[in-house]
Write an enzyme that holds these catalytic residues in place. Sequence first.
Site, PDB file in Angstrom:
ATOM      1  N   CYS A 158       0.852  -1.190   0.000  1.00 13.21           N
ATOM      2  CA  CYS A 158       0.000   0.000   0.000  1.00 13.21           C
ATOM      3  C   CYS A 158       0.886   1.238   0.000  1.00 13.21           C
ATOM      4  O   CYS A 158       1.757   1.394   0.857  1.00 13.21           O
ATOM      5  CB  CYS A 158      -0.900  -0.018   1.225  1.00 13.21           C
ATOM      6  SG  CYS A 158      -1.762   1.546   1.540  1.00 13.21           S
ATOM      7  N   GLU A 159       0.670   2.126  -0.956  1.00 18.44           N
ATOM      8  CA  GLU A 159       1.536   3.294  -1.057  1.00 18.44           C
ATOM      9  C   GLU A 159       1.253   4.337   0.023  1.00 18.44           C
ATOM     10  O   GLU A 159       2.050   5.264   0.207  1.00 18.44           O
ATOM     11  CB  GLU A 159       1.416   3.938  -2.436  1.00 18.44           C
ATOM     12  CG  GLU A 159       0.067   4.567  -2.740  1.00 18.44           C
ATOM     13  CD  GLU A 159       0.018   5.171  -4.135  1.00 18.44           C
ATOM     14  OE1 GLU A 159      -0.703   6.162  -4.319  1.00 18.44           O
ATOM     15  OE2 GLU A 159       0.686   4.644  -5.051  1.00 18.44           O
ATOM     16  N   HIS A 160       0.159   4.195   0.749  1.00 22.25           N
ATOM     17  CA  HIS A 160      -0.162   5.160   1.800  1.00 22.25           C
ATOM     18  C   HIS A 160       0.585   4.892   3.098  1.00 22.25           C
ATOM     19  O   HIS A 160       0.937   5.827   3.826  1.00 22.25           O
ATOM     20  CB  HIS A 160      -1.675   5.170   2.064  1.00 22.25           C
ATOM     21  CG  HIS A 160      -2.465   5.562   0.862  1.00 22.25           C
ATOM     22  ND1 HIS A 160      -3.717   5.037   0.582  1.00 22.25           N
ATOM     23  CD2 HIS A 160      -2.182   6.422  -0.153  1.00 22.25           C
ATOM     24  CE1 HIS A 160      -4.173   5.560  -0.548  1.00 22.25           C
ATOM     25  NE2 HIS A 160      -3.266   6.389  -1.001  1.00 22.25           N
ATOM     26  N   HIS A 161       0.816   3.602   3.420  1.00 20.49           N
ATOM     27  CA  HIS A 161       1.486   3.258   4.673  1.00 20.49           C
ATOM     28  C   HIS A 161       2.676   2.318   4.484  1.00 20.49           C
ATOM     29  O   HIS A 161       3.334   1.953   5.452  1.00 20.49           O
ATOM     30  CB  HIS A 161       0.487   2.599   5.646  1.00 20.49           C
ATOM     31  CG  HIS A 161      -0.678   3.476   5.989  1.00 20.49           C
ATOM     32  ND1 HIS A 161      -1.894   3.379   5.345  1.00 20.49           N
ATOM     33  CD2 HIS A 161      -0.802   4.484   6.889  1.00 20.49           C
ATOM     34  CE1 HIS A 161      -2.725   4.272   5.843  1.00 20.49           C
ATOM     35  NE2 HIS A 161      -2.099   4.963   6.779  1.00 20.49           N
ATOM     36  N   GLN A 207      -4.999  -0.729  -4.691  1.00 16.96           N
ATOM     37  CA  GLN A 207      -5.588  -1.880  -5.355  1.00 16.96           C
ATOM     38  C   GLN A 207      -6.365  -1.492  -6.602  1.00 16.96           C
ATOM     39  O   GLN A 207      -6.349  -2.207  -7.605  1.00 16.96           O
ATOM     40  CB  GLN A 207      -6.486  -2.639  -4.372  1.00 16.96           C
ATOM     41  CG  GLN A 207      -7.062  -3.931  -4.949  1.00 16.96           C
ATOM     42  CD  GLN A 207      -7.866  -4.716  -3.925  1.00 16.96           C
ATOM     43  OE1 GLN A 207      -7.586  -4.648  -2.730  1.00 16.96           O
ATOM     44  NE2 GLN A 207      -8.861  -5.444  -4.380  1.00 16.96           N
ATOM     45  N   HIS A 260      -5.886  -5.975   3.290  1.00 17.03           N
ATOM     46  CA  HIS A 260      -4.936  -4.879   3.487  1.00 17.03           C
ATOM     47  C   HIS A 260      -4.500  -4.834   4.945  1.00 17.03           C
ATOM     48  O   HIS A 260      -5.326  -4.625   5.845  1.00 17.03           O
ATOM     49  CB  HIS A 260      -5.579  -3.546   3.088  1.00 17.03           C
ATOM     50  CG  HIS A 260      -5.848  -3.426   1.617  1.00 17.03           C
ATOM     51  ND1 HIS A 260      -5.178  -2.537   0.807  1.00 17.03           N
ATOM     52  CD2 HIS A 260      -6.704  -4.108   0.807  1.00 17.03           C
ATOM     53  CE1 HIS A 260      -5.612  -2.666  -0.446  1.00 17.03           C
ATOM     54  NE2 HIS A 260      -6.546  -3.611  -0.464  1.00 17.03           N
ATOM     55  N   CYS A 267      -2.860  -2.566   6.352  1.00 19.56           N
ATOM     56  CA  CYS A 267      -3.020  -1.229   6.919  1.00 19.56           C
ATOM     57  C   CYS A 267      -4.380  -1.087   7.602  1.00 19.56           C
ATOM     58  O   CYS A 267      -4.575  -0.198   8.440  1.00 19.56           O
ATOM     59  CB  CYS A 267      -2.841  -0.152   5.857  1.00 19.56           C
ATOM     60  SG  CYS A 267      -3.961  -0.275   4.455  1.00 19.56           S
TER      61      CYS A 267
END
Length: 212
Positions: free
Chosen positions: A100-103, A143, A171, A173
Amino acid sequence: MTSEVGEPVEVEQDHLDRFDVSRPEFDHDRAQAAIRELLLAAGEDPDREGLVETPERVARAYQELFAGLYTDPDEVLDRTFDESHEELVLVRDIPMYSSCEHHLLPFHGMAHVGYIPNDQGRVTGLSKLARLVDLYAKRPQVQERLTSQIADALARKLEPRGVIVVVEAEHLCMGMRGVRKAGSTTTTSAVRGIFRSSASSRSEALSLIRGR
């Protein structure tokens, strides 16, 4: 590119814009320094016995996890075969691991990839579909974008009458932090060509994906 009913197999421009032919290279020294700084910021001692080699190990791991940044995933579809096949080709339950590119935490699950060849009946190797999923997954991702990138690559390279991609993933996260809802599954889909225009074709493919 046209579908069986004359409609174009659309490749989303937004995803084409993200397709950069210039490829970065992994900087081991910079990655190791960053991991060392992260350990210091967390209040750890990166020089203690258990952590002294961690920056190097993590750098190597991230080079593997982000391998899709350093190659063109579409190249795996360069080789095709004339089998005069005109019906659905579907590979189910392709294991998928991404970040996940956010976390920068993992999400993992299964991808299901199918297409209907063009009028020439050209197909690609079944293992190439799995490799395509793997390379697009091996980069910082969301995703929804991953699902569309796989579908658009098939549309670009094979010029099929239709493409369908379904990704089901958990996920971490969501499971390890935040709402902490471990076990929740997110499903995304992307359809192109005849699967977008024909409800019956789409329904047939989804039934096969579900194993019914």
